[in-house]
Scaffold this motif. Structure first.
Motif, PDB file in Angstrom:
ATOM      1  N   TYR A 148       0.847  -1.355  -0.049  1.00 37.59           N
ATOM      2  CA  TYR A 148       0.149   0.067  -0.001  1.00 37.59           C
ATOM      3  C   TYR A 148       0.772   1.211   0.012  1.00 37.59           C
ATOM      4  N   GLN A 150       3.671   1.675  -1.489  1.00 40.33           N
ATOM      5  CA  GLN A 150       4.034   2.060  -2.763  1.00 40.33           C
ATOM      6  C   GLN A 150       3.143   2.498  -3.837  1.00 40.33           C
ATOM      7  N   LEU A 151       1.814   2.877  -3.592  1.00 42.90           N
ATOM      8  CA  LEU A 151       0.975   3.268  -4.487  1.00 42.90           C
ATOM      9  C   LEU A 151       1.026   4.608  -4.424  1.00 42.90           C
ATOM     10  N   SER A 152       0.631   5.213  -5.697  1.00 41.36           N
ATOM     11  CA  SER A 152       0.586   6.799  -5.735  1.00 41.36           C
ATOM     12  C   SER A 152      -0.559   7.181  -5.073  1.00 41.36           C
ATOM     13  N   GLU A 153      -0.639   8.232  -4.848  1.00 41.03           N
ATOM     14  CA  GLU A 153      -1.903   9.143  -4.180  1.00 41.03           C
ATOM     15  C   GLU A 153      -3.072   8.826  -4.885  1.00 41.03           C
ATOM     16  N   SER A 154      -3.145   8.845  -6.343  1.00 40.71           N
ATOM     17  CA  SER A 154      -4.287   8.421  -7.133  1.00 40.71           C
ATOM     18  C   SER A 154      -4.976   6.952  -6.788  1.00 40.71           C
ATOM     19  N   GLU A 155      -3.727   6.311  -6.885  1.00 40.74           N
ATOM     20  CA  GLU A 155      -3.904   4.728  -6.724  1.00 40.74           C
ATOM     21  C   GLU A 155      -4.615   4.453  -5.264  1.00 40.74           C
ATOM     22  N   LYS A 156      -4.110   4.969  -4.300  1.00 40.24           N
ATOM     23  CA  LYS A 156      -4.676   5.104  -2.951  1.00 40.24           C
ATOM     24  C   LYS A 156      -6.125   5.417  -2.609  1.00 40.24           C
ATOM     25  N   GLU A 213      -2.243  14.433   2.803  1.00 44.23           N
ATOM     26  CA  GLU A 213      -2.903  14.035   1.390  1.00 44.23           C
ATOM     27  C   GLU A 213      -4.497  13.708   1.761  1.00 44.23           C
ATOM     28  N   SER A 215      -5.963  10.974   1.005  1.00 43.10           N
ATOM     29  CA  SER A 215      -5.740   9.453   1.340  1.00 43.10           C
ATOM     30  C   SER A 215      -5.793   9.407   2.835  1.00 43.10           C
ATOM     31  N   THR A 260     -10.080  17.775  -3.259  1.00 39.17           N
ATOM     32  CA  THR A 260      -9.945  16.513  -3.754  1.00 39.17           C
ATOM     33  C   THR A 260     -11.092  15.516  -2.930  1.00 39.17           C
TER      34      THR A 260
END
Length: 663
Positions: A148, A150-156, A213, A215, A260
């Motif tokens: 988790y 290593q995910l980008s912010e958009s992926e999270k 962020e 997230s 966001t």
């Protein structure tokens, strides 16, 4: 008595229900109060209050808790709102039959304010804890192609939103996780348990410190869903998630982060399906809880003064918070949401403290709107609330400021030329502050040597450790409270003014006469600038460079004195520059001439703690020599380390009491 007046049919219906639910009370009092419905109703109310008190006491005993399932829920008050509803029924019946009762009116006011819980409990946890928790759960279940973290912010965000839309449990019943992850999960479960046992008004707010962020907020919402605090099917939530933006960078990014979140239909629905006042769901026909009504679609956001000041300095911190509030209000208004700003002010000026009245009036126009939330530090509670007269004065002052700021406001915040000048001043102040604190290679050694920060870290006065990460001796891990506390003890008070003088001087150098008149105009017309200069005026009056130099000269090692002397002269030069310009702006001859009472109070307290300063330096010097000798195995001291440390800590407490707003 029914012989003298009528009562509402609604009250008689209520008594019929009470007879069925509590027949033992009715059998005891039916004859005695057969013509006195008010007394009979009050007898039922009293018994329910006694049952509620006994039930809450039994909750503390694990064995007794099991018996509570057998308790008739109709014979207790599950929340203060149920008690309030019965009192209001009596009040309506009296008023509509031409009667009144002052004692009843007063009791209703007390219940509306305090309920059964006196005050709410806020929960708070750092954002990284939630991310670590989600990462460990996801890794255990194998639901992600990569960790988790290593995910980008958009992926999270995409994954969290997808998980929030499902009703499938994410956390297994038996939690095979680390202690930290289990604690994070259990905290939210305890919060849910408290709401179930004592009513929703006991705790609703969950603060996420160091929010970076969008997230970070969604992670808590997902964990809240797992704890039963959020229902994805109905979008109803009994948890108010409050992001806390602390550093200057986080304050700058805060409007974008909230935008966001507001763009997500799921998050907007959670706000709309939350509680528009304590305990009442939007759209439900329920009696309001004993609290001030709050608007629906309410987003609470906390702004932190401490870390932003430590990171950027006094002027830059206050200006960034000022700008962030305006931007957040604009963003919330754009989406039709109500905003409540939660100010994480400390007791000291270096952490946002100072006179509450001026601070509230200095908030940007349109950001208060009748509601504000402010932290009060333990160090100032006694001086502000220990006596009823003091408590009333301080509460009236805050309420007056909120009303005044809401109704009148100031249009000077919207003058773009003024904002550009303040932006320039804040930038220069930040550069000056950071050039000393973060760019001067000798500064860290100076700070660790001439302030009692090593000893303050051992002082049992804080709910959290002095550093966010143990074992690291750098400024990045040091919390803001011990940072400010250390400079106050040594009488530098550096975080509350350093950088301001250079910024103002550079502005004056551009056009001395014209710009000085402009700054004076700001001071008299602009509440924000007036607050900044007034706080600097008060703080500078508390600085004692003679005492500060005593710390430098006595606590420096022989090999460090030359470089530490250079740093002291740099600080002294900035102090003299700042004091001179503040006096030019305020028109005072001496600091605090505009407030003689405060000036006299500061002078008296400054003098009284001078002996404590000399004692502290002597004890710190001996304690550090003792530690140095202990490492070599040869100790030549009459007193033990514990005795020396105890004496040093006592002087720290004494100086803190004398300075009042210390950390």
């Amino acid at each position: 008595s029914l012989h003298w007046c009528h009562v509402l049919p609604e009250l008689l219906d209520s008594l019929d229900r009470d007879k069925q639910q509590m027949p033992e009370i009715y059998s005891q009092l039916a004859i005695r109060y057969r013509q006195e419905p008010y007394r009979l109703k009050l007898a039922f109310i009293q018994k329910r209050l006694e049952n509620t008190r006994d039930r809450n006491n039994r909750l503390n005993d694990p064995e007794e808790r099991q018996l509570l399932t057998k308790l008739n829920e109709t014979n207790i008050y599950r929340s203060g709102s149920e008690f309030l509803a019965e009192l209001q029924l009596l009040q309506r019946s009296l008023l509509q039959t031409g009667l009144s009762c002052q004692e009843l009116d007063r009791l209703i006011a007390q219940v509306e304010i305090f309920g059964f819980v006196l005050t709410q409990l806020d929960f708070r946890q750092e954002s990284t804890r939630h991310a670590e928790c989600i990462e460990e759960i996801a890794a255990y279940l194998g639901v992600l192609p990569k960790p988790y973290g290593q995910l980008s912010e958009s992926e999270k965000i995409a994954w969290l939103v997808a998980e929030l839309k499902t009703r499938r449990p994410l956390i297994p019943r038996e939690m095979p996780f680390s202690e930290r992850t289990c604690e994070t999960i259990e905290t939210l479960r305890v919060l849910r348990s408290l709401q179930g046992e004592f009513g929703l008004e006991i705790c609703q707010t969950y603060i996420i410190s160091m929010t970076n962020e969008a997230s970070d907020v969604l992670e808590v919402l997902l964990l809240a869903q797992e704890a039963g605090l959020y229902d994805p099917a109905t979008s109803r939530s009994s948890l108010r998630i409050v992001p806390l933006f602390e550093t200057v960078d986080d304050l700058k990014h805060a409007p974008g982060i909230m935008q966001t979140l507001f763009e997500l239909p799921l998050y907007r629905a959670a706000l709309a399906g939350g509680y528009d006042h304590l305990g009442a769901l939007n759209g439900e026909e329920v009696t309001p809880e004993p609290a001030i009504l709050e608007p629906g679609n309410l987003q609470e956001i906390m702004v932190g003064y401490s870390d932003s000041n430590k990171d950027s300095g006094f002027l830059s911190s206050n200006w960034e918070i000022h700008k962030a509030q305006k931007a957040l209000q604009k963003t919330a208004k754009q989406y039709g949401l109500n905003l409540r700003l939660f100010h994480g002010r400390g007791g000291s000026v270096g952490r946002g403290g100072g006179p509450a009245y001026a601070a509230i009036l200095a908030q940007p126009r349109g950001t208060i709107n009748g509601r504000i939330k402010i932290t009060e530090q333990g160090e100032v509670l006694a001086s502000k609330y220990s006596l009823p007269e003091l408590a009333l004065y301080n509460l009236e002052t805050a309420v007056t400021a909120v009303i005044q700021a809401s109704l009148l406001g100031s249009g000077f915040d919207d003058l773009e030329p003024w904002n550009r000048i303040m932006e320039e001043l804040a930038t220069r102040s930040r550069q000056t502050y950071r050039s000393l604190i973060y760019e001067e290679p000798d500064f860290l050694d100076f700070f660790l040597s001439v302030t009692p920060i090593p000893e303050i870290s051992l002082l049992q006065i804080s709910s959290r450790p002095a550093r966010r990460k143990s074992g690291q001796q750098d400024l990045s891990t040091l919390r803001a409270i011990p940072w400010v506390f250390s400079w106050t003890q040594t009488r530098f008070l550096l975080p509350a003014w350093y950088g301001l003088g250079t910024a103002l001087q550079m502005f004056l150098d551009d056009s001395p006469n014209r710009n000085l008149e402009l700054l004076r105009h700001f001071y008299h017309k602009w509440p924000f600038f007036q607050m900044v200069i007034s706080k600097a005026d008060m703080t500078l009056s508390k600085v004692d460079l003679q005492m500060a130099y005593h710390y430098v000269s006595e606590l420096s090692k022989q090999e460090d004195r030359e470089r530490f002397q250079r740093l002291f002269e740099r600080i002294k030069e900035e102090y003299n520059r700042t004091s001179e310009i503040v006096l030019q702006i305020t028109g005072e001859k001496n600091l605090l001439d505009n407030d003689p009472n405060l000036q006299r109070s500061v002078q008296l307290r400054n003098g009284s703690i001078v002996p404590l300063g000399f004692l502290q330096v002597s004890l710190l010097k001996r304690l550090r020599q003792y530690n140095s000798q202990a490492q070599s195995g040869v100790i030549h001291f009459r007193y033990s380390k514990e005795e020396l440390l105890r004496g040093a800590l006592m002087t720290i407490n004494g100086i803190a009491a004398g300075m009042r707003n210390t950390g």
